[in-house]
Design a protein around this motif. Structure first.
Motif, PDB file in Angstrom:
ATOM      1  N   GLN A 119       0.818  -1.212   0.000  1.00 17.91           N
ATOM      2  CA  GLN A 119       0.000   0.000   0.000  1.00 17.91           C
ATOM      3  C   GLN A 119       0.851   1.262   0.000  1.00 17.91           C
ATOM      4  O   GLN A 119       0.553   2.247   0.688  1.00 17.91           O
ATOM      5  CB  GLN A 119      -0.948  -0.001   1.199  1.00 17.91           C
ATOM      6  CG  GLN A 119      -1.918  -1.178   1.124  1.00 17.91           C
ATOM      7  CD  GLN A 119      -3.104  -1.007   2.041  1.00 17.91           C
ATOM      8  OE1 GLN A 119      -2.942  -0.643   3.207  1.00 17.91           O
ATOM      9  NE2 GLN A 119      -4.291  -1.253   1.530  1.00 17.91           N
ATOM     10  N   ALA A 120       1.911   1.209  -0.806  1.00 16.06           N
ATOM     11  CA  ALA A 120       2.805   2.367  -0.882  1.00 16.06           C
ATOM     12  C   ALA A 120       2.161   3.492  -1.691  1.00 16.06           C
ATOM     13  O   ALA A 120       1.261   3.268  -2.497  1.00 16.06           O
ATOM     14  CB  ALA A 120       4.122   1.937  -1.544  1.00 16.06           C
ATOM     15  N   ALA A 121       2.653   4.724  -1.450  1.00 14.42           N
ATOM     16  CA  ALA A 121       2.226   5.865  -2.270  1.00 14.42           C
ATOM     17  C   ALA A 121       3.062   5.896  -3.546  1.00 14.42           C
ATOM     18  O   ALA A 121       2.590   6.324  -4.602  1.00 14.42           O
ATOM     19  CB  ALA A 121       2.390   7.159  -1.493  1.00 14.42           C
ATOM     20  N   ALA A 122       4.310   5.459  -3.420  1.00 12.19           N
ATOM     21  CA  ALA A 122       5.190   5.378  -4.591  1.00 12.19           C
ATOM     22  C   ALA A 122       6.155   4.216  -4.422  1.00 12.19           C
ATOM     23  O   ALA A 122       6.691   3.995  -3.328  1.00 12.19           O
ATOM     24  CB  ALA A 122       5.976   6.677  -4.765  1.00 12.19           C
ATOM     25  N   THR A 123       6.363   3.463  -5.495  1.00 14.82           N
ATOM     26  CA  THR A 123       7.358   2.398  -5.480  1.00 14.82           C
ATOM     27  C   THR A 123       8.271   2.612  -6.683  1.00 14.82           C
ATOM     28  O   THR A 123       7.799   2.805  -7.805  1.00 14.82           O
ATOM     29  CB  THR A 123       6.687   1.009  -5.567  1.00 14.82           C
ATOM     30  OG1 THR A 123       5.729   0.902  -4.512  1.00 14.82           O
ATOM     31  CG2 THR A 123       7.710  -0.109  -5.444  1.00 14.82           C
ATOM     32  N   VAL A 124       9.577   2.619  -6.421  1.00 19.95           N
ATOM     33  CA  VAL A 124      10.568   2.922  -7.455  1.00 19.95           C
ATOM     34  C   VAL A 124      11.307   1.642  -7.828  1.00 19.95           C
ATOM     35  O   VAL A 124      11.764   0.911  -6.942  1.00 19.95           O
ATOM     36  CB  VAL A 124      11.604   3.949  -6.927  1.00 19.95           C
ATOM     37  CG1 VAL A 124      12.588   4.347  -8.023  1.00 19.95           C
ATOM     38  CG2 VAL A 124      10.893   5.182  -6.365  1.00 19.95           C
ATOM     39  N   VAL A 125      11.431   1.368  -9.117  1.00 19.16           N
ATOM     40  CA  VAL A 125      12.252   0.238  -9.562  1.00 19.16           C
ATOM     41  C   VAL A 125      13.710   0.712  -9.584  1.00 19.16           C
ATOM     42  O   VAL A 125      14.038   1.716 -10.226  1.00 19.16           O
ATOM     43  CB  VAL A 125      11.829  -0.250 -10.963  1.00 19.16           C
ATOM     44  CG1 VAL A 125      12.760  -1.365 -11.448  1.00 19.16           C
ATOM     45  CG2 VAL A 125      10.374  -0.721 -10.948  1.00 19.16           C
ATOM     46  N   THR A 126      14.559   0.000  -8.870  1.00 14.77           N
ATOM     47  CA  THR A 126      15.974   0.386  -8.805  1.00 14.77           C
ATOM     48  C   THR A 126      16.850  -0.774  -9.262  1.00 14.77           C
ATOM     49  O   THR A 126      16.386  -1.896  -9.403  1.00 14.77           O
ATOM     50  CB  THR A 126      16.384   0.776  -7.368  1.00 14.77           C
ATOM     51  OG1 THR A 126      16.442  -0.409  -6.555  1.00 14.77           O
ATOM     52  CG2 THR A 126      15.424   1.786  -6.746  1.00 14.77           C
ATOM     53  N   ALA A 127      18.137  -0.454  -9.488  1.00 11.64           N
ATOM     54  CA  ALA A 127      19.106  -1.486  -9.860  1.00 11.64           C
ATOM     55  C   ALA A 127      20.442  -1.115  -9.253  1.00 11.64           C
ATOM     56  O   ALA A 127      20.734   0.070  -9.061  1.00 11.64           O
ATOM     57  CB  ALA A 127      19.224  -1.571 -11.370  1.00 11.64           C
ATOM     58  N   THR A 128      21.221  -2.117  -8.955  1.00 10.52           N
ATOM     59  CA  THR A 128      22.579  -1.866  -8.473  1.00 10.52           C
ATOM     60  C   THR A 128      23.540  -2.120  -9.620  1.00 10.52           C
ATOM     61  O   THR A 128      23.547  -3.203 -10.200  1.00 10.52           O
ATOM     62  CB  THR A 128      22.910  -2.794  -7.294  1.00 10.52           C
ATOM     63  OG1 THR A 128      21.886  -2.630  -6.320  1.00 10.52           O
ATOM     64  CG2 THR A 128      24.250  -2.447  -6.682  1.00 10.52           C
ATOM     65  N   VAL A 129      24.302  -1.085  -9.986  1.00  9.82           N
ATOM     66  CA  VAL A 129      25.174  -1.198 -11.165  1.00  9.82           C
ATOM     67  C   VAL A 129      26.599  -0.772 -10.825  1.00  9.82           C
ATOM     68  O   VAL A 129      26.825   0.008  -9.900  1.00  9.82           O
ATOM     69  CB  VAL A 129      24.650  -0.325 -12.335  1.00  9.82           C
ATOM     70  CG1 VAL A 129      23.275  -0.787 -12.778  1.00  9.82           C
ATOM     71  CG2 VAL A 129      24.606   1.144 -11.964  1.00  9.82           C
ATOM     72  N   GLU A 130      27.548  -1.298 -11.575  1.00  4.75           N
ATOM     73  CA  GLU A 130      28.949  -0.953 -11.361  1.00  4.75           C
ATOM     74  C   GLU A 130      29.236   0.474 -11.836  1.00  4.75           C
ATOM     75  O   GLU A 130      30.004   1.197 -11.220  1.00  4.75           O
ATOM     76  CB  GLU A 130      29.868  -1.945 -12.091  1.00  4.75           C
ATOM     77  CG  GLU A 130      30.244  -3.153 -11.254  1.00  4.75           C
ATOM     78  CD  GLU A 130      30.644  -2.769  -9.816  1.00  4.75           C
ATOM     79  OE1 GLU A 130      31.599  -1.967  -9.653  1.00  4.75           O
ATOM     80  OE2 GLU A 130      29.981  -3.259  -8.869  1.00  4.75           O
ATOM     81  N   ARG A 131      28.618   0.861 -12.951  1.00  7.37           N
ATOM     82  CA  ARG A 131      28.863   2.202 -13.498  1.00  7.37           C
ATOM     83  C   ARG A 131      27.561   3.000 -13.468  1.00  7.37           C
ATOM     84  O   ARG A 131      26.799   3.005 -14.427  1.00  7.37           O
ATOM     85  CB  ARG A 131      29.410   2.103 -14.920  1.00  7.37           C
ATOM     86  CG  ARG A 131      30.809   1.479 -14.970  1.00  7.37           C
ATOM     87  CD  ARG A 131      31.390   1.547 -16.376  1.00  7.37           C
ATOM     88  NE  ARG A 131      30.462   0.962 -17.344  1.00  7.37           N
ATOM     89  CZ  ARG A 131      30.177   1.488 -18.531  1.00  7.37           C
ATOM     90  NH1 ARG A 131      30.723   2.625 -18.910  1.00  7.37           N
ATOM     91  NH2 ARG A 131      29.340   0.891 -19.346  1.00  7.37           N
ATOM     92  N   PRO A 132      27.291   3.689 -12.352  1.00  7.95           N
ATOM     93  CA  PRO A 132      26.014   4.391 -12.209  1.00  7.95           C
ATOM     94  C   PRO A 132      25.964   5.716 -12.955  1.00  7.95           C
ATOM     95  O   PRO A 132      24.942   6.407 -12.925  1.00  7.95           O
ATOM     96  CB  PRO A 132      25.928   4.626 -10.697  1.00  7.95           C
ATOM     97  CG  PRO A 132      27.348   4.702 -10.230  1.00  7.95           C
ATOM     98  CD  PRO A 132      28.145   3.813 -11.132  1.00  7.95           C
ATOM     99  N   PHE A 133      27.030   6.047 -13.675  1.00  9.25           N
ATOM    100  CA  PHE A 133      27.156   7.345 -14.326  1.00  9.25           C
ATOM    101  C   PHE A 133      25.923   7.691 -15.165  1.00  9.25           C
ATOM    102  O   PHE A 133      25.472   6.899 -15.982  1.00  9.25           O
ATOM    103  CB  PHE A 133      28.416   7.377 -15.204  1.00  9.25           C
ATOM    104  CG  PHE A 133      28.538   8.656 -15.971  1.00  9.25           C
ATOM    105  CD1 PHE A 133      28.932   9.824 -15.321  1.00  9.25           C
ATOM    106  CD2 PHE A 133      28.231   8.706 -17.314  1.00  9.25           C
ATOM    107  CE1 PHE A 133      29.030  11.013 -16.021  1.00  9.25           C
ATOM    108  CE2 PHE A 133      28.319   9.895 -18.024  1.00  9.25           C
ATOM    109  CZ  PHE A 133      28.724  11.052 -17.379  1.00  9.25           C
ATOM    110  N   GLY A 134      25.394   8.896 -14.939  1.00  8.36           N
ATOM    111  CA  GLY A 134      24.280   9.379 -15.759  1.00  8.36           C
ATOM    112  C   GLY A 134      22.906   9.137 -15.160  1.00  8.36           C
ATOM    113  O   GLY A 134      21.944   9.764 -15.575  1.00  8.36           O
ATOM    114  N   TYR A 135      22.815   8.206 -14.220  1.00  2.95           N
ATOM    115  CA  TYR A 135      21.506   7.896 -13.624  1.00  2.95           C
ATOM    116  C   TYR A 135      21.266   8.694 -12.342  1.00  2.95           C
ATOM    117  O   TYR A 135      22.211   9.143 -11.681  1.00  2.95           O
ATOM    118  CB  TYR A 135      21.432   6.406 -13.267  1.00  2.95           C
ATOM    119  CG  TYR A 135      21.382   5.497 -14.472  1.00  2.95           C
ATOM    120  CD1 TYR A 135      20.180   5.225 -15.108  1.00  2.95           C
ATOM    121  CD2 TYR A 135      22.541   4.904 -14.967  1.00  2.95           C
ATOM    122  CE1 TYR A 135      20.129   4.379 -16.211  1.00  2.95           C
ATOM    123  CE2 TYR A 135      22.503   4.059 -16.068  1.00  2.95           C
ATOM    124  CZ  TYR A 135      21.296   3.802 -16.687  1.00  2.95           C
ATOM    125  OH  TYR A 135      21.249   2.981 -17.769  1.00  2.95           O
ATOM    126  N   GLY A 136      19.989   8.828 -11.966  1.00  2.00           N
ATOM    127  CA  GLY A 136      19.670   9.357 -10.645  1.00  2.00           C
ATOM    128  C   GLY A 136      20.056   8.321  -9.592  1.00  2.00           C
ATOM    129  O   GLY A 136      19.915   7.124  -9.820  1.00  2.00           O
TER     130      GLY A 136
END
Ligand code: UD1
Ligand code: CA
Length: 469
Positions: A119-136
């Motif tokens: 029952q969340a107000a917002a759910t964010v799909v995330t990922a763990t990456v070696e090179r996070p450059f450019g992403y939020g």
């Protein structure tokens, strides 16, 4: 809702970014297909940059509704433009990004069930990456999602965070649009960032959740041509692995380019440089040799396609052979056991079972029966400059080499056409059609010619060497 209004400046393209292709279609088509698999109540695409081109690309029969974002002031502003179309609706809004084409339906279903279950107000799909450059980056406080910070606004410490925002979310509709309208644009890009919603929700003590994808490749965003090529390679790799697992031999798995919707039977061998596109189906135990391109074509079992053939919108039945250097244009049917050889072009033509056109021919608008032999260099003259006309060659007929069949024309069952004929009238069954200049033989001509040329030295005759008749 799918966001597709941005220009995609980093693509340096006159085309909107979301229309650029990965194997299987445009990025936007891939995202829409994934969204449709969820059977949403409504599907809204936010368009803006080159909006007409994007609308036209999706065609008239689409069930998608369009929201226009003009000008494009950021992702929060983009989603707000969908508000009027969704007025009065309640429930869950899934937000997808037109430039994240590899997202799977399985991940979306997981997102929906997590979001609704908590029952969340917002759910964010995330990922763990070696090179996070450019992403939020996902900023957590005591392990809880606290806010998302964009690369350009992040501190050096925040830039070290390896958990990234995929740009895919589930939102409860109730607080969403009101909160979106409070977002400001005080950031490095002067844009209204959707990602700011997270901090706003936290202040309002609304429930925030994340869903971590197992395979971070799935949420790769495409912002440049390099990323487009990388994502395309991933799609091909996945397809090629599936094909090999199902019993297809890829001589070099890095070399063929096979679209996701293509089906191939077991024990078929695919050589390097082969391109198979669209809705193509290939049977079992076929061999597709190097540098063949096949688009939207149905191929039976035990078919051999030799190198450098180009085949589009056609059908090739079991046991047939095609190529090398054959060109099968739309609406060609090569029936069971038939043979198409080198430098043969077919268009809107059916070549019947066990018939052959082995060398150097053009066969257009033709219906050719069973066990017909089409000699080298045969041409159906199907076009009079205004209209196309049909050629019919019935079962067992024999077309001598270098013949022209001037359509409309019919060669009857078992008939023969003599080599070098220009056939302008029907040849009845069992008959011989012969239509060529008669040969004449001039005895002793060579000897006379020689004498003529020795005369030439003294008399310099201008027509020396010309035939004597
Ligand atoms: C966005 C996210 C980032 C996330 C990344 C994932 C924001 C502020 N940032 O960044 O946290 O890691 O996606 O891929 O949301 N669009 C519009 N209208 C606009 C601007 C963008 O429709 O005014 C669309 C674009 O067409 C695109 C999508 O929104 O399909 C994302 O926009 P983009 O500019 O690519 O955002 P990123 O910088 O990648
Ligand atoms: Ca992006």
């Amino acid at each position: 809702v799918v966001l597709a209004a941005g220009h995609g400046t980093r693509m340096k393209s006159s085309q909107p970014k979301v229309l650029h292709r990965v194997p299987g279609g445009s990025m936007l088509n891939c995202v829409i297909r994934t969204a449709e698999a969820l059977s949403p109540e409504t599907l809204t695409v936010v368009v803006g940059h080159a909006a007409d081109a994007v609308r036209a690309h999706l065609g008239a029969d689409t069930t998608v509704q369009f929201a226009l974002q003009q000008p494009q002031l950021g992702t929060a502003h983009a989603l707000l433009q969908a508000a009027p179309l969704l007025a009065g609706r309640t429930g869950t809004l899934i937000l997808l990004s037109g430039d994240v084409p590899l997202l799977t339906t399985a991940t979306l279903k997981n997102l929906v069930s997590e979001h609704c279950g908590t029952q969340a107000a917002a759910t964010v799909v995330t990922a763990t990456v070696e090179r996070p450059f450019g992403y939020g980056r996902i900023v957590r406080v005591d392990g809880e999602l606290a806010r998302i910070v964009e690369e350009r606004d992040a501190s050096p410490a925040e830039r070290q965070i390896k958990e990234i925002n995929s740009g895919i979310y589930a939102f409860d509709m109730a607080p969403l649009f009101d909160a979106l309208s409070t977002i400001a644009s005080q950031n490095a890009q002067g844009e209204y960032y959707l990602t700011d919603l997270i901090a706003i929700y936290r202040r309002r003590k609304l429930v925030l959740k994340t869903v971590l994808v197992d395979d971070p490749q799935e949420v790769r965003g495409v912002n440049s041509r390099t990323e487009l090529a990388e994502v395309s390679r991933l799609v091909r790799q996945k397809k090629n692995e599936e094909l090999m697992a199902s019993g297809v031999t890829l001589v070099d798995p890095a070399a063929p380019y096979i679209d996701p919707d293509v089906e191939i039977g077991a024990d078929t061998v695919i050589h390097p440089g082969v391109i198979i596109e669209g809705r193509t189906r290939i049977g079992a135990a076929c061999e597709i040799h190097a540098h063949v391109t096949i688009t939207n074509t149905e191929i039976g079992d035990n078919v051999t396609i030799k190198s450098f053939s180009l085949i589009t919108d056609s059908r090739i039945d079991a046991g047939a052979q095609v190529g090398p250097f054959a060109h099968l244009r739309p609406e060609t049917v090569v029936c069971e056991g038939a043979k198409i050889g080198n430098f043969v072009e077919l268009k809107k033509t059916t070549l019947g079972p066990h018939s052959k056109a082995n060398h150097l021919s053009y066969l257009g608008n033709a219906t050719i029966g069973t066990k017909v032999n089409v000699g080298a260099g045969t041409i159906t003259c199907n076009y009079d400059g205004e209209h196309k006309h049909e050629t019919v060659i019935e079962d067992g007929a024999f077309i001598g080499s270098d013949s022209q069949l001037i359509a409309p024309v019919r060669v009857g069952k078992g008939a023969y056409v003599a080599a070098g004929s220009s056939i302008t009238h029907d040849v009845p069954a069992g008959a011989l059609g012969i239509a060529r200049g008669r040969q004449s033989v001039v005895d002793g001509w060579v000897e006379r010619k020689k004498q003529g040329s020795s005369n030439k030295a003294t008399s310099s005759r201008k027509d020396a060497g010309k035939p004597a008749h």
